[in-house]
Design an enzyme around this catalytic site. Structure first.
Site, PDB file in Angstrom:
ATOM      1  N   ASN A   1      -7.230 120.309 116.096  1.00  0.00           N
ATOM      2  CA  ASN A   1      -6.353 121.364 116.660  1.00  0.00           C
ATOM      3  C   ASN A   1      -5.874 121.028 117.963  1.00  0.00           C
ATOM      4  OD1 ASN A   1      -5.475 123.845 117.984  1.00  0.00           O
ATOM      5  ND2 ASN A   1      -7.107 124.949 116.696  1.00  0.00           N
TER       6      ASN A   1
ATOM      7  N   CYS B   1      -1.867 128.385 121.674  1.00  0.00           N
ATOM      8  CA  CYS B   1      -1.488 128.138 120.315  1.00  0.00           C
ATOM      9  C   CYS B   1       0.167 128.346 119.919  1.00  0.00           C
ATOM     10  CB  CYS B   1      -2.425 128.380 119.108  1.00  0.00           C
ATOM     11  SG  CYS B   1      -4.080 127.791 119.774  1.00  0.00           S
TER      12      CYS B   1
ATOM     13  N   HIS C   1       0.896 126.290 112.943  1.00  0.00           N
ATOM     14  CA  HIS C   1      -0.152 125.919 113.901  1.00  0.00           C
ATOM     15  C   HIS C   1      -1.116 125.290 113.344  1.00  0.00           C
ATOM     16  CE1 HIS C   1      -2.728 125.454 117.092  1.00  0.00           C
ATOM     17  NE2 HIS C   1      -3.515 126.469 116.729  1.00  0.00           N
TER      18      HIS C   1
HETATM   19  O1  UT7 Z   1      -6.075 127.324 117.598  1.00  0.00           O
HETATM   20  C1  UT7 Z   1      -6.458 128.543 117.980  1.00  0.00           C
HETATM   21  C2  UT7 Z   1      -6.866 129.498 117.045  1.00  0.00           C
HETATM   22  N1  UT7 Z   1      -8.251 128.998 116.607  1.00  0.00           N
HETATM   23  C3  UT7 Z   1      -8.577 129.288 115.211  1.00  0.00           C
HETATM   24  O2  UT7 Z   1      -7.692 129.708 114.579  1.00  0.00           O
HETATM   25  C4  UT7 Z   1     -10.005 128.921 114.830  1.00  0.00           C
HETATM   26  C5  UT7 Z   1     -10.431 129.925 114.100  1.00  0.00           C
HETATM   27  N2  UT7 Z   1     -11.757 129.928 113.664  1.00  0.00           N
HETATM   28  C6  UT7 Z   1     -12.368 128.885 113.026  1.00  0.00           C
HETATM   29  O3  UT7 Z   1     -11.672 127.789 112.582  1.00  0.00           O
HETATM   30  C7  UT7 Z   1     -13.858 129.072 112.410  1.00  0.00           C
HETATM   31  O4  UT7 Z   1     -14.387 130.241 112.808  1.00  0.00           O
HETATM   32  C8  UT7 Z   1     -14.764 127.787 113.135  1.00  0.00           C
HETATM   33  C9  UT7 Z   1     -14.344 126.272 112.444  1.00  0.00           C
HETATM   34  C10 UT7 Z   1     -14.473 127.570 114.503  1.00  0.00           C
HETATM   35  C11 UT7 Z   1     -16.082 127.986 112.607  1.00  0.00           C
HETATM   36  O5  UT7 Z   1     -16.026 128.266 111.279  1.00  0.00           O
HETATM   37  P1  UT7 Z   1     -16.827 129.255 110.491  1.00  0.00           P
HETATM   38  O6  UT7 Z   1     -16.893 129.354 109.151  1.00  0.00           O
HETATM   39  O7  UT7 Z   1     -16.313 130.587 111.113  1.00  0.00           O
HETATM   40  O8  UT7 Z   1     -18.452 129.241 111.153  1.00  0.00           O
HETATM   41  P2  UT7 Z   1     -19.257 130.173 112.200  1.00  0.00           P
HETATM   42  O9  UT7 Z   1     -18.980 130.275 113.365  1.00  0.00           O
HETATM   43  O10 UT7 Z   1     -19.451 131.336 111.357  1.00  0.00           O
HETATM   44  O11 UT7 Z   1     -20.796 129.597 112.064  1.00  0.00           O
HETATM   45  C12 UT7 Z   1     -21.597 129.313 110.601  1.00  0.00           C
HETATM   46  C13 UT7 Z   1     -22.621 128.579 110.941  1.00  0.00           C
HETATM   47  C14 UT7 Z   1     -23.357 129.056 112.185  1.00  0.00           C
HETATM   48  O12 UT7 Z   1     -24.806 128.881 111.881  1.00  0.00           O
HETATM   49  P3  UT7 Z   1     -25.937 130.070 111.295  1.00  0.00           P
HETATM   50  O13 UT7 Z   1     -25.776 130.999 112.353  1.00  0.00           O
HETATM   51  O14 UT7 Z   1     -25.178 130.440 109.937  1.00  0.00           O
HETATM   52  O15 UT7 Z   1     -27.091 129.333 111.081  1.00  0.00           O
HETATM   53  C15 UT7 Z   1     -23.021 128.216 113.322  1.00  0.00           C
HETATM   54  O16 UT7 Z   1     -24.104 127.917 114.208  1.00  0.00           O
HETATM   55  O17 UT7 Z   1     -22.441 127.224 111.275  1.00  0.00           O
HETATM   56  C16 UT7 Z   1     -22.849 126.856 112.600  1.00  0.00           C
HETATM   57  N3  UT7 Z   1     -22.027 125.796 113.164  1.00  0.00           N
HETATM   58  C17 UT7 Z   1     -22.071 124.624 113.010  1.00  0.00           C
HETATM   59  N4  UT7 Z   1     -22.695 123.867 112.497  1.00  0.00           N
HETATM   60  C18 UT7 Z   1     -22.516 122.384 112.317  1.00  0.00           C
HETATM   61  C19 UT7 Z   1     -21.253 126.280 114.102  1.00  0.00           C
HETATM   62  N5  UT7 Z   1     -20.362 125.177 114.300  1.00  0.00           N
HETATM   63  C20 UT7 Z   1     -20.878 123.989 113.743  1.00  0.00           C
HETATM   64  C21 UT7 Z   1     -20.796 122.794 114.017  1.00  0.00           C
HETATM   65  N6  UT7 Z   1     -21.520 121.833 113.171  1.00  0.00           N
HETATM   66  N7  UT7 Z   1     -19.766 122.212 114.516  1.00  0.00           N
END
Ligand code: UT7
Length: 334
Positions: A291, A115, A261
């Site tokens: 992204n 990135c 980014h």
């Molecule tokens: O570009 C390079 C650098 N990358 C970044 O900067 C990305 C940084 N991270 C993020 O953008 C976020 O962490 C994500 C968008 C990837 C994920 O969002 P989050 O708010 O951190 O969600 P999470 O991983 O904590 O997951 C929350 C819940 C989980 O369910 P439980 O355990 O609470 O029941 C996940 O299993 O959301 C679930 N989940 C989804 N649900 C529906 C994870 N992905 C999905 C999905 N659709 N696609």
């Protein structure tokens, strides 16, 4: 010492739009979750049979940048290509674009800082121009990520955010009195290498191992510890922007446009809030393209310039954070 400035910009997006609803065919996800957590409404994915790759999309972006700069391709002295999704394991994409543009035997450098790749590539090109070694350097950031995404439920936190595309800039020796690229700050922290990575195919996997594990998403699909990345990203983005502001003696009010980014709209909004920037001072397009890793900054920068959101003379701040970890910033006069 010479100064470098951005003379021209271009970008290319594959034509196929993939909506959030479309993704719910493959995995347990939905439009509301994706929009709330990431801001993404749609992304572009190359379709099998389109014949597009990171090199060929980079080439398309490069042609637009060359036109915009008003130079001939033959005036390019060097290519710096940033990607983590190259056409070949080796050689890198730089030489492929050198051949596509028919650039005789100019040198081509490859950068693979994910990135942060475009800002790293800009730093390399900037140094070449500062020393007087080159006059015009073509800097490309391009990614073809969709083919390796894990579309099962296990991969859903990664696969819903990434998209394909390319952006390019012509970095040239600046005319007298043009501030051009004023700062480039580059950082890395390899202790977190695995937190956002795709481990294979790689030279440490022996052929029999590759045959035995091929298709195993633990090795052959991108892995991201989303929460951990998010928390590090917001800290490092702020630090590296602050570093650029201190080095130039500027304050957030002096920034006409921050082009972060496009990792996640919530990250960009957090930075905007912390810096006290108004909406017109930040350019985001993650809503439409997702992204696109090393391509996101040059796509956004090119769009911002071609739509008039960034004008000649504006002070622009670029900032990135991603796999490595690597993070980087640049303040420049467009
Ligand atoms: O570009 C390079 C650098 N990358 C970044 O900067 C990305 C940084 N991270 C993020 O953008 C976020 O962490 C994500 C968008 C990837 C994920 O969002 P989050 O708010 O951190 O969600 P999470 O991983 O904590 O997951 C929350 C819940 C989980 O369910 P439980 O355990 O609470 O029941 C996940 O299993 O959301 C679930 N989940 C989804 N649900 C529906 C994870 N992905 C999905 C999905 N659709 N696609």
């Amino acid at each position: 010492m010479h100064r470098a400035h951005i003379k021209g910009l271009g970008h290319f997006l594959p034509p196929t739009e993939i909506s959030n609803d479309h993704l719910s065919q493959y995995m347990d996800t939905n439009d509301a979750w994706i929009q709330e957590r990431t801001g993404i409404q749609t992304r572009r994915w190359v379709e099998k049979g389109d014949g597009l790759s990171s090199a060929s999309m980079g080439y398309e972006g490069a042609k637009m940048a060359i036109d915009h700069a008003g130079i001939e391709a033959a005036e390019i002295d060097h290519i710096v290509f940033a990607t983590i999704s190259p056409d070949y394991y080796f050689p890198g994409n730089g030489v492929l674009v050198q051949e596509m543009l028919g650039l005789d035997t100019v040198g081509a450098t490859d950068v693979r800082n994910a990135c942060s790749g475009f800002v790293y590539a800009l730093g390399v090109a900037n140094a070449f121009i500062q020393t007087g070694m080159y006059q015009n350097v073509l800097v490309i950031g391009a990614e073809l990520q969709s083919p390796v995404l894990d579309l099962s439920n296990e991969g859903r936190n990664v696969s819903v955010i990434f998209g394909d595309g390319a952006g390019a800039a012509i970095l040239s020796r600046a005319p007298e009195g043009h501030a051009g690229v004023q700062t480039v700050h580059l950082h890395s922290q390899g202790k977190h290498a695995k937190e956002l990575s795709m481990q294979g195919p790689s030279a440490i996997h022996w052929l029999d191992e590759i045959e035995a594990t091929h298709g195993d998403p633990a090795i052959f699909a991108p892995y991201m510890n989303g929460n951990f990345i998010f928390k590090n990203a917001v800290i490092r983005f702020m630090e590296v922007i602050q570093e650029a502001l201190i080095a130039t003696g500027k304050t957030p009010k002096d920034i006409d446009c921050l082009v972060p980014h496009q990792a996640n709209l919530r990250i960009a909004q957090y930075i905007q809030g912390k810096m006290g920037l108004e909406d017109r001072q930040v350019y985001n397009n993650i809503q439409r393209y997702g992204n696109t890793t090393g391509a996101s900054i040059p796509i956004a920068l090119s769009e911002a310039v071609h739509s008039g959101a960034i004008k000649r003379g504006d002070t622009v701040c670029l900032a990135a954070f991603g796999a490595g970890f690597t993070w980087a910033s640049s303040i420049l006069e467009y």
